[in-house]
Design a protein around this motif. Structure first.
Motif, PDB file in Angstrom:
ATOM      1  N   ASN A   2      -5.783   5.348  -1.106  1.00 29.28           N
ATOM      2  CA  ASN A   2      -5.738   6.294   0.023  1.00 29.28           C
ATOM      3  C   ASN A   2      -4.287   6.302   0.570  1.00 29.28           C
ATOM      4  OD1 ASN A   2      -7.423   5.930   3.309  1.00 29.28           O
ATOM      5  ND2 ASN A   2      -6.497   7.717   2.366  1.00 29.28           N
ATOM      6  N   ASN A   7      -7.144   4.422   5.725  1.00 31.67           N
ATOM      7  CA  ASN A   7      -8.177   3.867   6.598  1.00 31.67           C
ATOM      8  C   ASN A   7      -8.405   2.416   6.157  1.00 31.67           C
ATOM      9  OD1 ASN A   7     -10.414   3.316   8.148  1.00 31.67           O
ATOM     10  ND2 ASN A   7     -11.797   4.656   7.020  1.00 31.67           N
ATOM     11  N   ASP A  35      -7.953   9.120  -2.945  1.00 27.74           N
ATOM     12  CA  ASP A  35      -8.957   9.495  -1.952  1.00 27.74           C
ATOM     13  C   ASP A  35      -8.179   9.965  -0.722  1.00 27.74           C
ATOM     14  OD1 ASP A  35     -11.166   9.599  -0.348  1.00 27.74           O
ATOM     15  OD2 ASP A  35     -11.374   7.429  -0.120  1.00 27.74           O
ATOM     16  N   PRO A  37      -8.755  12.013   2.470  1.00 27.62           N
ATOM     17  CA  PRO A  37      -9.430  12.831   3.474  1.00 27.62           C
ATOM     18  C   PRO A  37      -8.578  13.111   4.715  1.00 27.62           C
ATOM     19  CG  PRO A  37     -10.222  10.573   3.639  1.00 27.62           C
ATOM     20  CD  PRO A  37      -9.203  10.598   2.526  1.00 27.62           C
ATOM     21  N   PHE A  38      -7.380  12.496   4.805  1.00 34.18           N
ATOM     22  CA  PHE A  38      -6.632  12.551   6.072  1.00 34.18           C
ATOM     23  C   PHE A  38      -5.370  13.413   6.071  1.00 34.18           C
ATOM     24  CE2 PHE A  38      -8.656   8.232   6.162  1.00 34.18           C
ATOM     25  CZ  PHE A  38      -9.591   8.533   7.132  1.00 34.18           C
ATOM     26  N   SER A  65     -11.697  16.130   1.314  1.00 33.50           N
ATOM     27  CA  SER A  65     -13.003  16.166   1.971  1.00 33.50           C
ATOM     28  C   SER A  65     -12.957  16.985   3.253  1.00 33.50           C
ATOM     29  CB  SER A  65     -13.419  14.727   2.307  1.00 33.50           C
ATOM     30  OG  SER A  65     -14.577  14.713   3.101  1.00 33.50           O
ATOM     31  N   SER A  67     -14.985  16.044   5.567  1.00 31.02           N
ATOM     32  CA  SER A  67     -15.601  15.108   6.510  1.00 31.02           C
ATOM     33  C   SER A  67     -14.754  14.822   7.737  1.00 31.02           C
ATOM     34  CB  SER A  67     -15.922  13.782   5.814  1.00 31.02           C
ATOM     35  OG  SER A  67     -17.061  13.948   5.025  1.00 31.02           O
ATOM     36  N   LYS A  68     -13.436  14.718   7.559  1.00 30.92           N
ATOM     37  CA  LYS A  68     -12.584  14.321   8.695  1.00 30.92           C
ATOM     38  C   LYS A  68     -11.938  15.510   9.378  1.00 30.92           C
ATOM     39  CE  LYS A  68     -13.489  10.300   7.209  1.00 30.92           C
ATOM     40  NZ  LYS A  68     -14.547   9.518   7.814  1.00 30.92           N
ATOM     41  N   ARG A  75     -20.960  16.879   4.024  1.00 29.12           N
ATOM     42  CA  ARG A  75     -20.793  16.081   2.808  1.00 29.12           C
ATOM     43  C   ARG A  75     -20.245  16.928   1.651  1.00 29.12           C
ATOM     44  NH1 ARG A  75     -21.525  11.806   4.632  1.00 29.12           N
ATOM     45  NH2 ARG A  75     -20.724  10.833   2.759  1.00 29.12           N
TER      46      ARG A  75
HETATM   47  C1  LIG Z   1     -10.631   6.827   3.019  1.00 27.71           C
HETATM   48  C2  LIG Z   1     -11.952   7.553   3.159  1.00 27.71           C
HETATM   49  N1  LIG Z   1     -12.412   8.299   2.150  1.00 27.71           N
HETATM   50  C3  LIG Z   1     -13.573   8.988   2.254  1.00 27.71           C
HETATM   51  C4  LIG Z   1     -14.346   8.924   3.400  1.00 27.71           C
HETATM   52  C5  LIG Z   1     -15.642   9.655   3.480  1.00 27.71           C
HETATM   53  O1  LIG Z   1     -15.541  10.945   3.003  1.00 27.71           O
HETATM   54  P1  LIG Z   1     -16.873  11.757   2.608  1.00 27.71           P
HETATM   55  O2  LIG Z   1     -17.708  11.890   3.843  1.00 27.71           O
HETATM   56  O3  LIG Z   1     -16.333  13.071   2.102  1.00 27.71           O
HETATM   57  O4  LIG Z   1     -17.569  10.970   1.552  1.00 27.71           O
HETATM   58  C6  LIG Z   1     -13.910   8.141   4.457  1.00 27.71           C
HETATM   59  C7  LIG Z   1     -14.747   8.044   5.675  1.00 27.71           C
HETATM   60  O5  LIG Z   1     -14.753   7.110   6.418  1.00 27.71           O
HETATM   61  C8  LIG Z   1     -12.691   7.441   4.350  1.00 27.71           C
HETATM   62  O6  LIG Z   1     -12.230   6.693   5.362  1.00 27.71           O
END
Ligand SMILES: Cc1ncc(COP(=O)(O)O)c(C=O)c1O
Length: 223
Positions: A2, A7, A35, A37-38, A65, A67-68, A75
């Motif tokens: 990441n 995170n 990965d 998401p940020f 994603s 998600s954030k 999802r």
């Molecule tokens: C680094 C990281 N990747 C992925 C996710 C979750 O993403 P998703 O809801 O798309 O699975 C999180 C959520 O806490 C995260 O911190």
């Protein structure tokens, strides 16, 4: 991995380390799952380009994603990878739960393409920066000299080192009694004495009050 606003630490991998990582992965023939998401939350200038953008031999699988940045409940995310891998993963997903309904995916695709998406992100980035600053001001006011941190430039979390020696689990118990929660660093495998604060979810007016309660809990353990 990441690389942007990791995170829980908020760390951004330097270009140098990205190059080293890609070299090592290609030498060992290892794939890298990026990965990410940020990146779209970046509130102090754009986030560094993804590792995927430096990947010349297709060894990085990039995942983004909603998600954030929109709604975790949807999802829904996206993957950039060689076609054969996308097909195998789609097949695995199909076998797990017969796949996600296409309707939320169509809604998400329309949202991303729409003229609402960019202003939405800009608003989100401003709000996150505002809340991060509130959190930092509250920590500086309530706990000067007792906490250390690097202000994150994106993401939803602030990673904080506690200067006094306290057990993060005991601190959490004390904080819950006062009515506030945080994630102890040990949950992520760090040494005790680190905490992760999340500034995205609380309302602006809750941040100062939450840090006051956290400060009370910390003081109780060190006096
Ligand atoms: C680094 C990281 N990747 C992925 C996710 C979750 O993403 P998703 O809801 O798309 O699975 C999180 C959520 O806490 C995260 O911190």
């Amino acid at each position: 991995m990441n690389p942007n606003f990791q995170n829980p630490t908020g760390t951004v991998f330097s270009v140098e380390r990205r190059k080293q990582l890609l070299d090592v992965a290609s030498e060992l023939g290892l794939p890298i799952v990026e990965d990410d998401p940020f990146s779209l939350t970046a509130f102090e200038g754009a986030a560094p380009s993804p590792l995927k953008s430096m990947d010349s031999n297709g060894s990085v699988l990039y995942i983004g994603s909603l998600s954030k940045i929109a709604a975790s409940g949807l999802r829904i995310g996206w993957l950039v990878a060689p076609h054969s891998i996308v097909e195998r993963l789609a097949d695995a997903r199909q076998q797990m739960d017969f796949g996600l309904s296409v309707i939320p995916q169509q809604v998400a695709a329309q949202f991303i393409r729409s003229s609402y998406f960019k202003p939405h992100l800009e608003r989100l980035q401003l709000q996150l920066q505002f809340k991060r600053d509130l959190l930092i001001e509250s920590l500086q006011k309530e706990l000067p000299d007792l906490v250390r941190f690097t202000p994150p430039r994106g993401g939803l979390h602030l990673w904080c080192k506690l200067v006094p020696e306290v057990h993060d689990g005991k601190l959490l118990e004390e904080a819950i009694k006062k009515g506030v929660v945080f994630v102890p660093g040990s949950v992520y495998g760090s040494d005790s004495g680190f905490v992760r604060f999340t500034f995205a979810r609380p309302k602006t007016e809750e941040i100062g009050a939450g840090i006051s309660k956290f400060a009370e809990a910390l003081r109780e353990l060190i006096t």
